[in-house]
Design a protein around this motif. Structure first.
Motif, PDB file in Angstrom:
ATOM      1  N   GLU A 310      -0.726 -33.442 -48.495  1.00  0.00           N
ATOM      2  CA  GLU A 310       0.091 -34.630 -48.293  1.00  0.00           C
ATOM      3  C   GLU A 310       1.526 -34.315 -47.865  1.00  0.00           C
ATOM      4  N   GLY A 311       1.949 -33.044 -48.020  1.00  0.00           N
ATOM      5  CA  GLY A 311       3.326 -32.693 -47.683  1.00  0.00           C
ATOM      6  C   GLY A 311       4.335 -33.284 -48.645  1.00  0.00           C
ATOM      7  N   VAL A 312       3.909 -33.558 -49.894  1.00  0.00           N
ATOM      8  CA  VAL A 312       4.786 -34.159 -50.901  1.00  0.00           C
ATOM      9  C   VAL A 312       4.929 -33.195 -52.069  1.00  0.00           C
ATOM     10  N   ARG A 313       6.151 -33.056 -52.563  1.00  0.00           N
ATOM     11  CA  ARG A 313       6.456 -32.083 -53.600  1.00  0.00           C
ATOM     12  C   ARG A 313       6.651 -32.753 -54.958  1.00  0.00           C
ATOM     13  N   ARG A 317      10.097 -35.141 -52.679  1.00  0.00           N
ATOM     14  CA  ARG A 317      10.656 -34.766 -51.369  1.00  0.00           C
ATOM     15  C   ARG A 317       9.564 -34.336 -50.401  1.00  0.00           C
ATOM     16  N   ASN A 318       9.894 -34.413 -49.098  1.00  0.00           N
ATOM     17  CA  ASN A 318       9.004 -33.797 -48.115  1.00  0.00           C
ATOM     18  C   ASN A 318       9.323 -32.310 -48.019  1.00  0.00           C
ATOM     19  N   LEU A 319       8.681 -31.583 -47.127  1.00  0.00           N
ATOM     20  CA  LEU A 319       8.779 -30.121 -47.107  1.00  0.00           C
ATOM     21  C   LEU A 319      10.170 -29.608 -46.754  1.00  0.00           C
ATOM     22  N   THR A 320      10.936 -30.362 -45.951  1.00  0.00           N
ATOM     23  CA  THR A 320      12.223 -29.858 -45.453  1.00  0.00           C
ATOM     24  C   THR A 320      13.434 -30.527 -46.102  1.00  0.00           C
ATOM     25  N   GLU A 321      13.202 -31.475 -46.976  1.00  0.00           N
ATOM     26  CA  GLU A 321      14.298 -32.250 -47.559  1.00  0.00           C
ATOM     27  C   GLU A 321      15.083 -31.427 -48.582  1.00  0.00           C
TER      28      GLU A 321
END
Length: 708
Positions: A310-313, A317-321
C-alpha cells in the motif's frame, strides 16, 4: 602448516597468513599491507545461548603503541580503555559482518584484532576487517560468505583504493566500503559536498577491489578451511503459531494500521503481548521465548506488507514524506549558542562552546599526535526513550553517532585563520524515535549559526530505510525507530544544497544492489533539501557577532626571537600577564600571539603590555604598567617586565595630588606614557594620557555641536 595467500590491491601487496599464530582459536590470520600487520582471531562458544533474543557477537580492536615504536602515555605506561579510534574501527568490522551469520546461530562469538605493526601510512582498520572475514571463513564457525573492505579516496578527480594517511589529507572524498561478492554491506565516510553520482561511482570502484579480496579468501578456504559446525534449525510448533496468530494477529493489525505516537503504540503492543502470554502460559509453560518471537514476527510482517503493498507506513506517511519539523535557536541564555531541533518524536538539544587554542582536543594514537579545534559530542540518555538506565561513559553507539555528525559538519567550519576559536558542539538527545544522529547534524548546523560562526552553508541530515522481500522493495525517507528495527537498512546521508558531506549505511540482509543504493541516494537528496528549507525558516545565516559570554580573541605578531621575553624564566612573565589582566595567552612558534579575555578591554590591555615587552623603550610610546612601589614623591611602575620608571607625583592626575596613595596602590595596572630616558632612568606620565583623552573628548563634543 603455514599458508599464505597474496593479492595486489592499490599497488600494494595484501597478504593473509594462517597456521603460525593463535592456533587454539577457531580461526586466526595475520594480515599484512605494506608494513602494517594485524592479527585477527575468532572464537565461538560450543553451546548455543538460548536465553538471548539477539546474536551475541563482540568485536575487540586494539592498537598497541609498540606497533608504531611508541610508548603509551600516563603513569602506568600501558594501554588502557579503548580510544575513540579503536571503537570506530571495531564498528567497521562488526557492522558488515553481523548480518552474515545464520539466523539460527546464537553462540557467543568474539572477534579480536590486534595491531602489531603500523607503518605510518596504511591504516590498519580496513585490514583488520578483511582479517576478521578471513578468520571466520577458514574457521568452523558458520559464516554465510566472506566480505572485503577497502577505503576509497579521490585526488584530482581520480579514485584511489586504500589511500595512505598523507593521501587522505589531499582527498576530497573518503569512504570505507564493505561488501560481498555481489553487493554492498556497509558504507561509512565523508566528502567535500560530493554528488550522488560521485558516491555511487566510488562504491562501484570499491566493489571491483572487494571482489579481489574475496577471491583471495576463497583460495585460503580451499587450502585450509574447516568444515562448518552444524546449526540446528529449531522446529516451529505450527500449533503454537496458529494459536498465537488467533489471539494476536487482528489486534496487531489494528495497531499497525493506526496512526499512534510511539508511547501509545508500545503500550498497546505490550498489552497484546501480555494477554497472549497469559492465555498460553498454562498450555505452553516452557515456550515464552517462542511466543514472544512469534508476536514480534506478526508485527514485522504486517508493517512490511503494508509498506510494500500500500505504500503506507506506521505513522500514516507515504514512502517519501518527512515528519513534522520544528526548530528554535538561542533558547539557553548563558551558553555561547543553542538550538533545539525536533523532527517527529526525535529531538536534539545542542549547544556550542567557543574556546581558545588551549581547549583543543589532543588526539594520540599510533600516528602522530594532533590537535582538533572542532569536535562534537553526542549523548543518548535513557530518558530519551522513556527508560531508566545507568549514567556513565559513552557507549560505542554514542561514539559512532557523534563521529558521523562531526564528519557531516566539519567541512563548513571556517579555517582557523578566519575564525581562530576552538569549537565544541554538544548534542543531548531528549527524545528518540529514529535518526537521532541526523537530528544532531541539523541542530548542530543551526547552533553554529546561532554562535556567530561564519559557516559556509547549512547542513542537514536524513536517515533512509528499506523493506525488501524478494525482488520487491521500498525505500523509506526519514525512518522511525520501528522502521529501523523491523526494516532492512539504516542509510544516513548528510549534506548541504551542493552535495553530500557524510554518509553511513548499515543493512540487516545479505547485501543490497546498486539499483537500491541509487534510489536511496536520490530520495535522500529530496529529503535533505526539504529539511534545509525548514531550517532556513528558523535561521538562514550566521549571526553577525558571537555571544558576549564567549571569549574575545585578539592577535599580535611578535618577533619569534622575543618569545622568551614574553614567557619569562619558568613562565613567570606570561603567567603574571594572564593573572593581572584575566586573560589566556597562547604563543605559536612563528610568534603569533593569541590573547583571549572575557572582557575585550582586558585583552586589549594585555596586548599593549606584550607590545611593550617586545618593543625597545621609546619616548612618547604608551605602555600598560604595574605599580610596584608607592613613595611620597610618586610611584615606581614596571612598564616593561624587569624595567621600572618613576611616575612623579606631578604626573599622576590632572588635578593636584597631595598624597600618592589617594590615587594609586601597589599592584594597580595603569596606562603610562614614556616622557624621558636619561642614564638608564625612565620618567613616566599618566597625566599626559589623561590630557590627551580630555582633548579628544572635547574635540568630539565640538563636532557634535556643529552637527546639531
Amino acid at each position: 602448516m603455514i599458508i599464505t595467500k597474496e593479492v595486489e590491491i592499490g599497488g600494494k601487496k595484501l597478504s593473509i597468513e594462517t597456521g603460525r599464530f593463535a592456533k587454539q582459536s577457531n580461526g586466526a590470520v595475520m594480515v599484512s599491507y605494506g608494513d602494517t600487520m594485524v592479527l585477527v582471531t575468532v572464537v565461538a562458544s560450543k553451546k548455543t545461548n538460548t536465553t538471548l533474543d539477539y546474536f551475541p557477537l563482540s568485536v575487540e580492536y586494539k592498537e598497541r603503541y609498540f606497533a608504531a615504536g611508541k610508548f603509551p602515555g600516563g603513569f602506568i605506561k600501558r594501554e588502557g580503555r579503548p580510544t575513540e579510534k579503536e571503537i570506530l574501527s571495531g564498528r567497521l568490522i562488526d557492522r558488515p559482518i553481523r548480518p552474515l551469520f545464520p539466523s539460527e546461530y546464537n553462540n557467543d562469538t568474539q572477534i579480536a584484532a590486534f595491531v602489531y605493526s603500523f607503518d605510518g601510512e596504511n591504516d590498519p582498520d580496513v585490514i583488520a576487517a578483511v582479517g576478521a572475514s578471513a578468520a571466520l571463513a577458514i574457521s568452523d564457525i558458520p559464516f554465510l560468505e566472506p566480505i572485503g573492505e577497502v577505503r576509497v579516496g579521490r585526488i584530482n578527480g581520480e579514485f584511489i583504493v586504500n589511500p595512505t594517511v598523507s593521501q587522505i589529507k589531499e582527498s576530497d572524498l573518503e569512504l570505507t566500503i564493505a561488501g560481498t561478492e555481489t553487493s554492498i554491506m556497509m558504507v561509512e565516510g565523508e566528502s567535500l559536498e560530493a554528488s550522488e553520482d560521485d558516491i555511487l561511482n566510488a562504491l562501484k570502484f570499491a566493489h571491483v577491489e572487494i571482489v579481489k579480496i574475496i577471491d583471495l579468501q576463497k583460495e585460503l578456504v580451499a587450502a585450509c578451511g574447516l568444515p562448518k559446525m552444524v546449526v540446528e534449525t529449531k522446529l516451529i510448533n505450527q500449533e503454537l503459531v496458529n494459536e498465537v496468530n488467533a489471539l494476536a494477529y487482528d489486534k496487531y493489525k489494528e495497531v499497525v494500521y493506526s496512526v499512534l505516537t510511539k508511547e501509545v503504540r508500545y503500550a498497546k503492543n505490550d498489552a497484546i503481548n501480555a494477554e497472549a502470554l497469559e492465555a498460553l502460559a498454562e498450555k505452553y509453560p516452557e515456550d515464552e521465548t517462542d511466543i514472544k518471537n512469534i508476536l514480534h514476527d506478526i508485527e514485522k510482517d504486517l508493517m512490511r506488507k503494508r509498506i510494500l503493498e500500500e505504500g503506507v507506513r506506521l505513522d500514516g506517511r507515504n514512502l517519501t514524506e518527512i515528519r513534522q519539523i520544528t526548530s528554535e535557536v538561542g533558547i539557553i541564555p548563558r551558553t555561547h549558542a543553542s538550538a533545539l531541533f525536533t523532527r517527529g518524536e526525535t529531538q536534539s538539544l545542542t549547544t556550542v562552546t567557543l574556546g581558545t587554542a588551549k581547549d583543543e582536543q589532543i588526539v594520540d594514537g599510533l600516528g602522530e599526535e594532533n590537535k582538533k579545534a572542532f569536535y562534537l559530542h553526542y549523548n543518548f540518555p535513557p530518558f530519551s526513550v522513556g527508560e531508566t538506565g545507568r549514567y556513565g561513559g559513552q557507549g560505542r553507539r554514542e561514539i559512532g553517532h557523534g563521529n558521523l555528525a562531526e564528519r557531516a559538519l566539519k567541512f563548513v567550519v571556517p579555517s582557523k585563520e578566519n575564525f581562530p576559536y576552538t569549537i565544541r558542539i554538544n548534542s543531548d538527545i531528549l527524545e528518540s524515535n529514529g535518526s537521532s544522529s541526523m537530528a544532531t547534524v541539523c541542530a548542530g548546523s543551526l547552533a553554529m549559526m546561532d554562535a556567530g560562526i561564519p559557516v559556509k552553508k547549512a547542513i542537514s541530515g536524513i536517515a533512509m530505510g528499506l523493506v525488501k522481500e524478494g525482488e520487491k522493495f521500498a525505500v523509506l525517507s526519514d525512518i522511525l525507530g520501528n522502521e529501523d528495527h523491523l526494516g532492512d537498512m539504516d542509510f544516513k546521508v548528510a549534506g548541504s544544497v551542493e552535495g553530500i558531506t557524510a554518509i553511513q549505511m548499515d543493512i540487516k540482509i545479505q547485501g543490497i544492489s546498486f539499483e537500491i543504493m541509487e534510489k536511496a541516494l536520490a530520495q535522500a537528496k529530496d529529503g535533505r533539501m526539504h529539511i534545509l528549507g525548514k531550517m532556513n525558516e528558523t535561521l538562514a545565516a550566521a549571526r553577525e557577532s558571537i555571544s558576549p559570554y564567549a571569549p574575545s580573541l585578539i592577535f599580535i605578531q611578535i618577533n619569534p626571537e622575543k618569545i622568551g621575553a614574553v614567557i619569562g624564566q619558568g613562565g613567570k612573565i606570561i603567567q603574571g600577564i594572564q593573572r593581572d589582566f584575566n586573560v589566556e595567552i597562547n604563543i605559536e612558534e612563528d610568534g603569533k600571539v593569541a590573547i583571549a579575555g572575557v572582557n575585550i578591554d582586558d585583552a586589549r590591555r594585555a596586548k599593549d603590555y606584550i607590545k611593550g615587552i617586545v618593543t625597545d623603550p621609546e619616548i612618547g610610546m604608551e605602555y600598560v604598567g604595574k605599580v610596584i612601589k608607592i613613595a611620597d614623591f610618586g610611584a615606581f611602575v614596571e612598564f616593561i617586565p624587569g624595567v621600572q620608571g618613576l611616575l612623579h607625583i606631578s604626573q599622576i592626575a590632572l588635578e593636584r595630588v597631595n598624597k600618592v596613595s589617594d590615587f594609586l596602590k601597589e599592584g594597580d595596572i595603569i596606562p603610562v606614557k614614556l616622557l624621558k630616558m636619561e642614564n638608564g632612568k625612565y620618567s613616566l606620565s599618566r597625566k599626559a594620557l589623561l590630557e590627551d583623552q580630555k582633548a579628544t573628548e572635547k574635540k568630539e563634543n565640538i563636532s557634535e555641536i556643529k552637527e546639531i
